[in-house]
Structure formats: C-alpha cells, structure tokens
Design an enzyme around this catalytic site. Structure first.
Site, short mmCIF file in Angstrom:
data_model
loop_
_atom_site.label_atom_id
_atom_site.label_comp_id
_atom_site.label_asym_id
_atom_site.label_seq_id
_atom_site.Cartn_x
_atom_site.Cartn_y
_atom_site.Cartn_z
N LYS A 116 0.81 -1.22 0.00
CA LYS A 116 0.00 0.00 0.00
C LYS A 116 0.85 1.27 0.00
CE LYS A 116 -3.56 -2.71 0.22
NZ LYS A 116 -2.90 -4.00 0.12
N ASN A 235 -14.48 -1.44 8.73
CA ASN A 235 -13.72 -1.40 7.49
C ASN A 235 -13.90 -2.66 6.64
OD1 ASN A 235 -12.44 1.13 8.23
ND2 ASN A 235 -11.26 -0.07 9.68
N GLU A 288 -6.04 2.46 -2.97
CA GLU A 288 -5.10 1.35 -3.09
C GLU A 288 -5.48 0.51 -4.29
OE1 GLU A 288 -5.69 -0.53 0.66
OE2 GLU A 288 -7.33 -1.81 -0.05
N ASN A 290 -5.79 -3.53 -5.38
CA ASN A 290 -5.77 -4.93 -4.98
C ASN A 290 -5.39 -5.77 -6.18
OD1 ASN A 290 -6.73 -4.90 -2.14
ND2 ASN A 290 -8.49 -3.89 -3.07
#
Length: 672
Positions: A116, A235, A288, A290
């Site tokens: 990240k 989250n 970010e 993935n």
C-alpha cells in the site's frame, strides 16, 4: 491451455474457482488444513492435499506447504483466490521459479501495487489524486502519534500488506492512535505475516467506489465499470452493488481511465481492482490497488456477463482478451450481501458452531426475470471455526432494466432471497441485511462509509414491527395456531360423536402489539377479522414441521420463517424476529396478571463477547479502573477485539488468563 489448477485457498472462493475450472475442462486440486478436512471445497475438487494444522500461519500461508502440494499433484497452475497468499510477491516468485503458472499479475506489479505504501507513491508520481498521509514506515506508537497529529485527526492506521479490513483502525485522538497502531500491527502480523503500518488522513463522509480492471499479457488493459462498496462495518464491506448509484457517466469514465493508466504503468495483467474514495462532489482519490480477484467480483460479472475467473485463467495461459473496451456494456443492476457468521445483536461479534440448517434460496432466473446467485463454501452440517474469516456466503441478485427501476428491483429481489435463506446453529447477520434492504436511505442510494454507524448508532437490535406489519404477522400467527388446534383436535379424537370444537376468536400478542383476531373460513379463503373492522385474506402452504413458508396476506406474498417454541410461534421476516403468543380471550385475560421474571444481573461482570482466545489481560485483582480503560483483548477469526471498562470500578477477581480459549459469555473478570 492449463491442465490442472491448484487453488491455494479455502471456502467460497475456492469453490468459485473450482466451478469455472470444471466448466473449462480443467482439473482441480484443493488444499486444506486439519480444520477443513470435511469442507465443501475439498469435496468439489478432483484432488485434495492436507497442508497442516488449523491456524493459517501453519497451513494456508506457508509457501513451502503449497509448493509441496503442487509437487505431489503435478498441478501446472495456481489460483490464489483472495486473502492468504494472493498478494504475496514471494509466493508468486516461488511459483515462477518452480515453473508453475501463477493465475494473477506479474511479480513486479504485486510488489509495486500490492504494497500500500509503494502503490501510493507510484500513484502520486503518475499524477493520480491521492489522500494526504505519511507513506513511510512507522517505527513505534510514539512516532505514530506524532505523525497522526501532524496530518490532523481523524486518521486511518493501515497495514501496508493489508486487505479485507484486517489491520485497519480509525483514530480520532492521540490515545486512539497509540492503541490503534499496536492493534493494527498485531492483526497485520497474524493475518499477513507483515506488520508494517502507515497512516493517512481519514476522509469523512466518503464513498468507497472501486474500478474493476482486466488486462492480458499483450498490453491490453480494460475497465469493467465500478462497484459501490460504501456499506462497511469495521472497514469490512457488507453490501456491494454495481454500478454505483452515485456516479455519473463523466466520473465513471474518468475513474476508469485513471485505473487503466495506473495498471498499465506497472505492466499489469489479470484481474485487479483500483479503489477510490469519492467525496460528495464526486472528487475521487486513489486509495489502493488490490492485485487479485475481489470478494465482490460477482456483481461485476452479473452486470457485464464476463466470467472474471475464466478470463484470469485464459490470460495466465497467454491468451489475448477476446473483447475490447467499446464492447463492454453495463447491463441492469446487481446487489451482493455478505452472509457472516456473526451475531448482529451482540455488536456483530464473531460466532462459531455447526450449521444445523443451511438452505439457501433457489438460484437462477426467477419468475419475475431477476437472477439469484449464491457463492458459498459450506453446506448443512458444516463447522464454522474460529480460525478463519467469518464469511459464510455471498448472496447476489440481479435485475434487468434502466438504472433507477433496475436497482430497486434488485433490492426487492434481495429482500425476498434473504427471507428465503435459512441458517441455524450460529449467529448470523441475515436479519441485519434484511433490515438494510428495507431502509429508505439505502433504497434512495444516499450512502457513505458511515452508513452503518449513522443508521445503527447503538448497534443492531432487530427490526420492530410497525402497525401494518404487526397486523400481518398477527394474522399469520392466528392462522398457524388455528391449523395446529384443528390438527390436535383430529388427533385427540371425538367427544361423543363430535370432534372437539376449535375456537375462532384469538388474542395475538407480539412485540408491543396485542391484536384480537377472529378467523372466518368460507369456500374461497380464510379471513382474519380485527376488532377495528379490518379484514385480511390469508392463505399458505405451511404445514407443521415446515420451517419456511409463503403466506399470501391480501395479495402480499411473504416468505416467513416459522418455529414453534413451546406454545409460542416464532416468526422471522424482513429483519423482524418476533415471538407471537396466541391465546383464547380468557387465557389472555389471565396472562395479563402474571408477574414478569427479572433478568439476571451481570452488570459487575466482564463476559467474553465471542468465542476466542484471550491475548492479553491488562489489569489485576484490586486494581482501580477508569471508564474507557482497556481491560483485556480477545482474538477471534483473525480480528483483535479490545474490551474496555464501561465505568469506574475496582477489579474483584480475574478469572481468565492470557492464552486461554473462552466460549461466549464465559467470565473474564468481575468487579466489586
């Protein structure tokens, strides 16, 4: 083409990959821990290899154990699923060295975007808008507090190698930054074997919207539209949909172009997701990337008609994508609800146990043209353990049509599908999911990542029936009671030459409502008559012993779960869970005179809120504690839960020790 795929994962995603591989005529290998010996993915695969003990850091994320399984079975490719080793560059490199195809992106892309911190630096260098934050590694809690203060609260503390909500904390002050830093490190180490942490500004009132990208090894990268993932808890995404009800065509195009450009900059191929935070003015910021298949990929598949797992396999085999950007169409609307093994009535704490009943709704095309899909990795009788993620299934619905009407139709289809989903033996969030589908705010599309905190500030306590729904449920309860009474009369025989007479007048008590109901039956239907003159026609296919039935109440077909609890009738529908007591008028009159039994007093006890392992006890007997002080931490399903004092007090005794496994409601400590 690839001949045999080893799936380096478990649960529903392993089953999902196996399903596509079988359709393509490719052999499959499952790996499993001791805890998963009887799991569904093991049964579905052509071959299966045991890779060690239950904890994932002794099995699923041990690279050498996966390589050994490859050697044993001769698999020529590996699909990592999501989580575990899916974004581990060392694993991808080890496969490359062994001459095994990795069904995922190249090692360089994983290193660049899977981390990240590095991905944010690369995004900034590429001109992508990013959230303000500290991209360097953070040595200790003191440094975390200094950085958080300089950025300005609130901040998000995140694991560099993280994903799926693990290793993430929001801090609103120095104390929370200090505590969150340590908890995030612990979770990151346990979940990913990497405890590096970074901090960024937490954007208030954001939407979490992500772009699905797909690239091949010949230089083509495409955007497959967006997913709205704003409904989150701790989250962790709970409900996703595609497309987003918030984006306009211009923003969708701009986000897609940035996502594609970023993927091309790192030579990306395979399926991947670029995540953005979008504010109320549709300004978007890179969050970010993935470098794997996302949990919520089914909604993209439903609106595009593209099997992402199939495309990942074909790309890994060196094929070109068979379609271009101008051929991708977003058709209809799709909703995904994640079914978790967690108790919504206990602040969504993890739940473990055996699925004594697991009966999903009927999949496929429904009579109204909608589609129901259920991706799962369990079956009736499966054991939900404390060692892995608590997700049990992903229930999806799709509706054709234009955006506004299609979205509401997909939501309504989801409500019906949730009504028809039977799960017993564990705590689960089906009632919560049903409640969200009925909420006006969700149906309007005005959602942010703060949705659950704002709509359920005191946690989820269930849905209370309103006047209209209470009347419908009362009519159903009276109808069920009438059938039970008539059945009992037939079984008990006759009095003289006549069957025992079953009354028609009943008093139904459920929640805070009490309804006097008279049932009348003619050749056409049964009617529930209320004391205010209201009248409802009611019909059903329910029979004693049937746990789910359709009740037609004045033309409204309701899928209701029915359980007989002693002399009471438990009814569950649309997030409501009520116990109806149906009595004759005389018995109801007498019941009103009965005293109410008081609940036991546990106010001076700290009870374990979920099955888990005590990882620390922070106080001792005789110690004075303040409100908000940390008392102990419990780890369950890879999440660390901090237990704090609700008020000032003195510890009388500590009953649990570090390392001890506790069941739900077992005593940790008590106070004077």
């Amino acid at each position: 083409m690839i001949s045999k795929i080893l799936i380096a994962n478990r649960g529903e995603i392993a089953c999902r990959v196996i399903r596509t591989a079988k359709a393509m005529g490719i052999g499959t290998v499952a790996v499993y821990s001791d805890a998963d010996a009887n799991a569904l993915h093991v049964a579905l695969a052509d071959e299966a290899v045991n890779i060690g003990p239950a904890p994932s850091n002794q099995s699923y994320i041990v690279i050498e154990r996966i390589l050994d399984a490859i050697r044993q079975t001769g698999a020529d490719a590996v699909h990592p699923g999501y989580g575990f080793l899916s974004e581990n560059a060392v694993f991808a490199a080890a496969l490359e060295k062994a001459g095994v195809i990795f069904i995922g992106p190249p090692v360089g892309a994983i290193e660049a975007m899977g981390d990240k911190i590095t991905s944010k630096k690369l995004a900034a260098d590429a001109g992508v808008s990013t959230v303000p934050g500290h991209m360097g590694l953070i040595a200790d809690a003191d440094e975390a507090v200094r950085i958080a203060s300089s950025i300005g609260y609130p901040v998000m503390i995140k694991a560099s190698a993280g994903g799926g909500g693990k290793g993430m904390r929001i801090a609103w002050n120095d104390a929370e930054a200090r505590e969150g830093f340590q908890s995030s490190k612990n979770e990151a180490r346990a979940s990913f074997g990497d405890d590096r942490i970074f901090i960024e500004k937490f954007v208030t009132q954001p939407r979490h919207i992500e772009i699905q990208v797909l690239g091949d090894t010949h230089g083509t990268v495409l955007s497959l539209g967006e997913r709205e993932c704003s409904i989150q808890r701790r989250n962790q995404k709970v409900i996703e949909e595609a497309p987003s009800p918030f984006l306009d065509a211009a923003t969708r195009k701009a986000m897609g172009e940035q996502a594609v450009a970023l993927a091309q900059a790192v030579g990306y191929h395979s399926a991947g997701t670029v995540e953005f935070i979008v504010d109320g003015d549709r300004n978007f910021y890179f969050l970010e990337m993935n470098t794997r298949l996302q949990v919520e990929h089914p909604v993209t598949e439903l609106i595009t008609g593209i099997d992402l797992v199939e495309q990942m396999i074909r790309v890994a085999a060196g094929e070109k994508l068979s379609f271009g950007q101008d051929e991708i169409r977003l058709n209809g609307w799709a909703i995904e609800s994640r079914l978790y093994a967690e108790d919504p009535y206990r602040n969504f704490l993890p739940s473990i146990g055996r699925l004594t009943r697991y009966r999903p709704p009927r999949e496929g095309v429904q009579p109204d043209g909608t589609i129901v899909r259920n991706d799962t990795g369990v079956f009736e009788g499966s054991e939900i353990s404390m060692y892995y993620d608590p997700m049990v299934a992903k229930l999806c619905t799709w509706s054709p049509g234009e955006a506004g009407t299609a979205r509401l139709a997909a939501i309504d289809a989801m409500g019906k599908a949730l009504d028809a989903f039977e799960v017993e033996g564990i705590g689960h969030n089906l009632p919560f999911l049903s409640a969200v589908m009925s909420q006006a705010r969700f149906r309007s599309g005005h959602i942010t990542t703060a949705y659950i905190a704002e709509e359920f500030p005191d946690g989820f306590t269930g849905v209370s029936p309103d006047a209209d729904s209470s009347r419908k449920l009362a009519a159903i309860a009276a109808w069920i009671n009438q059938r039970l009474q008539e059945r009992a009369a037939r079984i008990s025989g006759t009095i003289g030459n006549h069957l025992r007479i079953v009354g028609k007048q009943w008093v139904v008590i459920l929640a805070e409502f009490e309804h006097a109901v008279t049932l009348e039956t003619d050749a056409a239907a049964t009617f529930a008559l209320f004391e205010d003159g209201g009248r409802m026609a009611i019909a059903s296919d329910w029979l004693p012993g049937r746990s789910l039935a359709a009740f037609d109440v004045d033309g409204d077909v309701m899928g209701v779960k029915v359980d007989l609890v002693g002399s009471a009738i438990r009814l569950r529908w649309r997030g409501m869970d009520v116990t109806a007591r149906v009595r004759s008028p005389r018995v109801a009159e007498l019941a009103r005179l009965m005293p109410v039994k008081p609940r036991p007093d546990t106010s001076k006890m700290l009870l374990c809120p979920m099955p888990g392992v005590i990882t620390s006890v922070m106080v001792v007997a005789g110690e004075h504690v303040e409100a908000g002080q940390t008392l102990a931490t419990v780890e369950a399903m890879k999440m660390e839960n901090v237990l704090k004092a609700e008020r000032k007090g003195v510890v009388k005794r500590v009953a649990a020790a570090t390392g001890q496994s506790l069941a739900v409601d077992e005593l940790i400590m008590e106070f004077e």
